[in-house]
Design a protein around this motif. Structure first.
Motif, PDB file in Angstrom:
ATOM      1  N   LYS A  13       0.810  -1.228   0.000  1.00  0.00           N
ATOM      2  CA  LYS A  13       0.000   0.000   0.000  1.00  0.00           C
ATOM      3  C   LYS A  13       0.842   1.277   0.000  1.00  0.00           C
ATOM      4  O   LYS A  13       0.561   2.197  -0.753  1.00  0.00           O
ATOM      5  CB  LYS A  13      -0.914   0.060   1.239  1.00  0.00           C
ATOM      6  CG  LYS A  13      -1.929  -1.036   1.334  1.00  0.00           C
ATOM      7  CD  LYS A  13      -2.817  -0.830   2.537  1.00  0.00           C
ATOM      8  CE  LYS A  13      -2.089  -0.744   3.863  1.00  0.00           C
ATOM      9  NZ  LYS A  13      -1.549  -2.002   4.364  1.00  0.00           N
ATOM     10  N   SER A  31      -2.203   6.223   6.921  1.00  0.00           N
ATOM     11  CA  SER A  31      -2.907   6.245   8.206  1.00  0.00           C
ATOM     12  C   SER A  31      -2.301   5.260   9.207  1.00  0.00           C
ATOM     13  O   SER A  31      -2.328   5.494  10.414  1.00  0.00           O
ATOM     14  CB  SER A  31      -4.388   5.947   8.006  1.00  0.00           C
ATOM     15  OG  SER A  31      -4.551   4.721   7.312  1.00  0.00           O
ATOM     16  N   GLY A  32      -1.728   4.161   8.719  1.00  0.00           N
ATOM     17  CA  GLY A  32      -1.134   3.177   9.620  1.00  0.00           C
ATOM     18  C   GLY A  32      -0.034   3.776  10.483  1.00  0.00           C
ATOM     19  O   GLY A  32       0.187   3.353  11.620  1.00  0.00           O
ATOM     20  N   TYR A  35      -1.482   4.992  13.742  1.00  0.00           N
ATOM     21  CA  TYR A  35      -1.705   3.894  14.700  1.00  0.00           C
ATOM     22  C   TYR A  35      -0.373   3.402  15.271  1.00  0.00           C
ATOM     23  O   TYR A  35      -0.272   3.062  16.448  1.00  0.00           O
ATOM     24  CB  TYR A  35      -2.470   2.744  14.027  1.00  0.00           C
ATOM     25  CG  TYR A  35      -3.900   3.110  13.726  1.00  0.00           C
ATOM     26  CD1 TYR A  35      -4.851   3.150  14.740  1.00  0.00           C
ATOM     27  CD2 TYR A  35      -4.301   3.465  12.446  1.00  0.00           C
ATOM     28  CE1 TYR A  35      -6.161   3.516  14.472  1.00  0.00           C
ATOM     29  CE2 TYR A  35      -5.602   3.831  12.174  1.00  0.00           C
ATOM     30  CZ  TYR A  35      -6.523   3.856  13.187  1.00  0.00           C
ATOM     31  OH  TYR A  35      -7.819   4.234  12.932  1.00  0.00           O
ATOM     32  N   ARG A  36       0.633   3.365  14.425  1.00  0.00           N
ATOM     33  CA  ARG A  36       1.952   2.936  14.893  1.00  0.00           C
ATOM     34  C   ARG A  36       2.535   3.936  15.897  1.00  0.00           C
ATOM     35  O   ARG A  36       3.161   3.545  16.885  1.00  0.00           O
ATOM     36  CB  ARG A  36       2.901   2.777  13.691  1.00  0.00           C
ATOM     37  CG  ARG A  36       2.576   1.575  12.826  1.00  0.00           C
ATOM     38  CD  ARG A  36       3.435   1.501  11.571  1.00  0.00           C
ATOM     39  NE  ARG A  36       3.111   0.323  10.790  1.00  0.00           N
ATOM     40  CZ  ARG A  36       3.621  -0.891  11.012  1.00  0.00           C
ATOM     41  NH1 ARG A  36       4.515  -1.074  11.976  1.00  0.00           N
ATOM     42  NH2 ARG A  36       3.257  -1.917  10.272  1.00  0.00           N
ATOM     43  N   SER A  94      -2.325  -3.729  16.469  1.00  0.00           N
ATOM     44  CA  SER A  94      -3.716  -4.129  16.229  1.00  0.00           C
ATOM     45  C   SER A  94      -4.584  -3.947  17.472  1.00  0.00           C
ATOM     46  O   SER A  94      -5.791  -3.683  17.357  1.00  0.00           O
ATOM     47  CB  SER A  94      -3.794  -5.579  15.758  1.00  0.00           C
ATOM     48  OG  SER A  94      -3.057  -5.735  14.570  1.00  0.00           O
ATOM     49  N   ALA A  97      -5.335  -0.303  17.475  1.00  0.00           N
ATOM     50  CA  ALA A  97      -6.228   0.057  16.367  1.00  0.00           C
ATOM     51  C   ALA A  97      -7.655  -0.440  16.581  1.00  0.00           C
ATOM     52  O   ALA A  97      -8.571   0.004  15.896  1.00  0.00           O
ATOM     53  CB  ALA A  97      -5.671  -0.501  15.060  1.00  0.00           C
ATOM     54  N   ARG A 103      -9.370   5.237  17.096  1.00  0.00           N
ATOM     55  CA  ARG A 103      -9.785   5.358  15.691  1.00  0.00           C
ATOM     56  C   ARG A 103     -10.369   6.745  15.435  1.00  0.00           C
ATOM     57  O   ARG A 103     -10.111   7.354  14.407  1.00  0.00           O
ATOM     58  CB  ARG A 103     -10.779   4.257  15.287  1.00  0.00           C
ATOM     59  CG  ARG A 103     -10.244   2.838  15.463  1.00  0.00           C
ATOM     60  CD  ARG A 103     -10.974   1.818  14.608  1.00  0.00           C
ATOM     61  NE  ARG A 103     -10.628   1.950  13.205  1.00  0.00           N
ATOM     62  CZ  ARG A 103      -9.505   1.481  12.646  1.00  0.00           C
ATOM     63  NH1 ARG A 103      -8.635   0.807  13.353  1.00  0.00           N
ATOM     64  NH2 ARG A 103      -9.270   1.673  11.365  1.00  0.00           N
ATOM     65  N   GLY A 121      -4.558   2.908   3.829  1.00  0.00           N
ATOM     66  CA  GLY A 121      -4.751   2.272   5.136  1.00  0.00           C
ATOM     67  C   GLY A 121      -5.617   1.030   5.064  1.00  0.00           C
ATOM     68  O   GLY A 121      -5.420   0.163   4.196  1.00  0.00           O
ATOM     69  N   ARG A 122      -6.558   0.926   6.005  1.00  0.00           N
ATOM     70  CA  ARG A 122      -7.469  -0.212   6.053  1.00  0.00           C
ATOM     71  C   ARG A 122      -8.910   0.223   5.775  1.00  0.00           C
ATOM     72  O   ARG A 122      -9.670  -0.502   5.175  1.00  0.00           O
ATOM     73  CB  ARG A 122      -7.456  -0.866   7.449  1.00  0.00           C
ATOM     74  CG  ARG A 122      -6.130  -1.434   7.881  1.00  0.00           C
ATOM     75  CD  ARG A 122      -5.810  -2.643   7.045  1.00  0.00           C
ATOM     76  NE  ARG A 122      -4.667  -3.374   7.576  1.00  0.00           N
ATOM     77  CZ  ARG A 122      -3.424  -2.933   7.569  1.00  0.00           C
ATOM     78  NH1 ARG A 122      -3.141  -1.760   7.056  1.00  0.00           N
ATOM     79  NH2 ARG A 122      -2.444  -3.669   8.063  1.00  0.00           N
ATOM     80  N   MET A 124      -9.888   3.567   4.740  1.00  0.00           N
ATOM     81  CA  MET A 124      -9.984   4.898   4.116  1.00  0.00           C
ATOM     82  C   MET A 124     -11.245   4.990   3.247  1.00  0.00           C
ATOM     83  O   MET A 124     -11.957   5.991   3.286  1.00  0.00           O
ATOM     84  CB  MET A 124      -8.735   5.184   3.261  1.00  0.00           C
ATOM     85  CG  MET A 124      -7.417   5.201   4.040  1.00  0.00           C
ATOM     86  SD  MET A 124      -7.382   6.451   5.324  1.00  0.00           S
ATOM     87  CE  MET A 124      -7.777   5.487   6.755  1.00  0.00           C
ATOM     88  N   ARG A 167      -1.894 -10.791  12.151  1.00  0.00           N
ATOM     89  CA  ARG A 167      -2.313  -9.386  12.090  1.00  0.00           C
ATOM     90  C   ARG A 167      -3.545  -9.253  11.185  1.00  0.00           C
ATOM     91  O   ARG A 167      -4.460  -8.503  11.492  1.00  0.00           O
ATOM     92  CB  ARG A 167      -1.149  -8.496  11.607  1.00  0.00           C
ATOM     93  CG  ARG A 167      -1.364  -7.032  11.859  1.00  0.00           C
ATOM     94  CD  ARG A 167      -0.089  -6.350  12.323  1.00  0.00           C
ATOM     95  NE  ARG A 167       0.946  -6.299  11.303  1.00  0.00           N
ATOM     96  CZ  ARG A 167       1.079  -5.311  10.420  1.00  0.00           C
ATOM     97  NH1 ARG A 167       0.235  -4.308  10.420  1.00  0.00           N
ATOM     98  NH2 ARG A 167       2.056  -5.323   9.555  1.00  0.00           N
ATOM     99  N   GLN A 174     -11.639  -3.934  10.885  1.00  0.00           N
ATOM    100  CA  GLN A 174     -11.446  -2.629  10.242  1.00  0.00           C
ATOM    101  C   GLN A 174     -10.896  -2.742   8.830  1.00  0.00           C
ATOM    102  O   GLN A 174     -10.599  -1.730   8.222  1.00  0.00           O
ATOM    103  CB  GLN A 174     -10.542  -1.716  11.084  1.00  0.00           C
ATOM    104  CG  GLN A 174      -9.159  -2.237  11.359  1.00  0.00           C
ATOM    105  CD  GLN A 174      -9.055  -2.805  12.758  1.00  0.00           C
ATOM    106  OE1 GLN A 174     -10.058  -3.134  13.360  1.00  0.00           O
ATOM    107  NE2 GLN A 174      -7.845  -2.915  13.274  1.00  0.00           N
TER     108      GLN A 174
HETATM  109  O1  C5P Z   1      -0.575  -0.115   7.180  1.00  0.00           O
HETATM  110  P1  C5P Z   1       0.219  -0.621   8.352  1.00  0.00           P
HETATM  111  O2  C5P Z   1       0.520  -2.072   8.275  1.00  0.00           O
HETATM  112  O3  C5P Z   1       1.393   0.215   8.665  1.00  0.00           O
HETATM  113  O4  C5P Z   1      -0.784  -0.427   9.576  1.00  0.00           O
HETATM  114  C1  C5P Z   1      -0.420  -0.816  10.869  1.00  0.00           C
HETATM  115  C2  C5P Z   1      -1.660  -1.233  11.656  1.00  0.00           C
HETATM  116  O5  C5P Z   1      -2.499  -0.095  11.879  1.00  0.00           O
HETATM  117  C3  C5P Z   1      -2.550  -2.262  10.983  1.00  0.00           C
HETATM  118  O6  C5P Z   1      -2.122  -3.580  11.265  1.00  0.00           O
HETATM  119  C4  C5P Z   1      -3.908  -1.982  11.606  1.00  0.00           C
HETATM  120  O7  C5P Z   1      -4.002  -2.600  12.865  1.00  0.00           O
HETATM  121  C5  C5P Z   1      -3.852  -0.485  11.857  1.00  0.00           C
HETATM  122  N1  C5P Z   1      -4.557   0.297  10.844  1.00  0.00           N
HETATM  123  C6  C5P Z   1      -5.917   0.428  10.942  1.00  0.00           C
HETATM  124  N2  C5P Z   1      -6.598   1.242  10.096  1.00  0.00           N
HETATM  125  C7  C5P Z   1      -5.947   1.927   9.133  1.00  0.00           C
HETATM  126  C8  C5P Z   1      -4.543   1.792   9.003  1.00  0.00           C
HETATM  127  C9  C5P Z   1      -3.872   0.954   9.866  1.00  0.00           C
HETATM  128  O8  C5P Z   1      -6.530  -0.192  11.807  1.00  0.00           O
HETATM  129  N3  C5P Z   1      -6.624   2.739   8.340  1.00  0.00           N
END
Ligand code: C5P
Length: 203
Positions: A13, A31-32, A35-36, A94, A97, A103, A121-122, A124, A167, A174
């Motif tokens: 992504k 967006s991840g 959360y990170r 996770s 998140a 969120r 992201g997941r 969007m 994961r 989400q």
């Molecule tokens: O995209 P990435 O792997 O860096 O995202 C890290 C974590 O953030 C995902 O495993 C998920 O738990 C969370 N996430 C989410 N919603 C998003 C982007 C990421 O829940 N829009």
């Protein structure tokens, strides 16, 4: 204009979004990373990652900088970006998140950014920008994704594949394609192939 690019962990992504955004001449946002960042700050403070009341006070200085060359996340004047992709953060993210309060905080940061942009992201396309006119969802088999990630991490492929599958399971709620998203299996495609597929669709 907003383009959303969602997908499973390590589906490419970020690289795809960056390439599409550069071709369009607009910023992309990952967006991840937010959360990170919450996870990293929670771990650093010794907070319970399942407790939003312990995490939210840590976030007042957190800011996403959507640079075309790669997003950066700041906590006041401290750049967190280099520490966001550790295995420790992968393992905890996770849980963070899954918290509705977190969120909401992330969604507010993203919606405050000015369009045009590519958002990755997941959720969007489903939740943050449901009215975006162009939505994509990237998939690939766990094995293909583990092979790709093994180029960035010191672990071996079976360990990475197991962690990715776990994961995926934790992120199921989400991470579903929007009904109006185009789903692209990136397994057989190169990075350029995925970017071109999206750009062709946009034209
Ligand atoms: O995209 P990435 O792997 O860096 O995202 C890290 C974590 O953030 C995902 O495993 C998920 O738990 C969370 N996430 C989410 N919603 C998003 C982007 C990421 O829940 N829009």
């Amino acid at each position: 204009m907003i383009v959303t690019i969602d997908g499973v962990a390590a589906s490419g992504k970020s690289s795809v979004s960056s390439g599409v955004a550069q071709a369009l001449g607009v910023p992309y946002v990952s967006s991840g990373l937010l959360y990170r960042a919450v996870t990293l700050l929670g771990l650093g403070a010794g907070a319970n990652l399942a407790d939003p009341a312990a995490l939210l006070p840590l976030l007042s200085g957190v800011r996403l900088e959507p640079l075309a060359s790669g997003n950066r996340v700041w906590n006041a004047d401290h750049d967190l970006t280099a520490d966001l992709h550790s295995t420790r953060v992968d393992t905890g993210v996770s849980v963070v998140a899954a918290l509705p309060e977190i969120r909401e905080w992330v969604d507010a940061q993203l919606r405050a950014l000015p369009a045009p942009l590519v958002a990755e992201g997941r959720d969007m396309g489903t939740n943050v920008f449901p009215h975006a006119p162009h939505k994509f969802y990237l998939t690939a088999s766990p094995h293909v994704r583990a092979e790709r990630r093994a180029r960035e991490r010191p672990e071996d492929i079976p360990a990475i594949e197991a962690a990715l599958t776990e994961r995926d399971r934790l992120d199921t709620t989400q991470s579903a394609p929007a009904p109006d998203a185009r789903v692209i299996d990136t397994g057989p495609l190169t990075l350029k192939g995925v970017i071109d597929t999206i750009l062709n669709d946009l034209r």
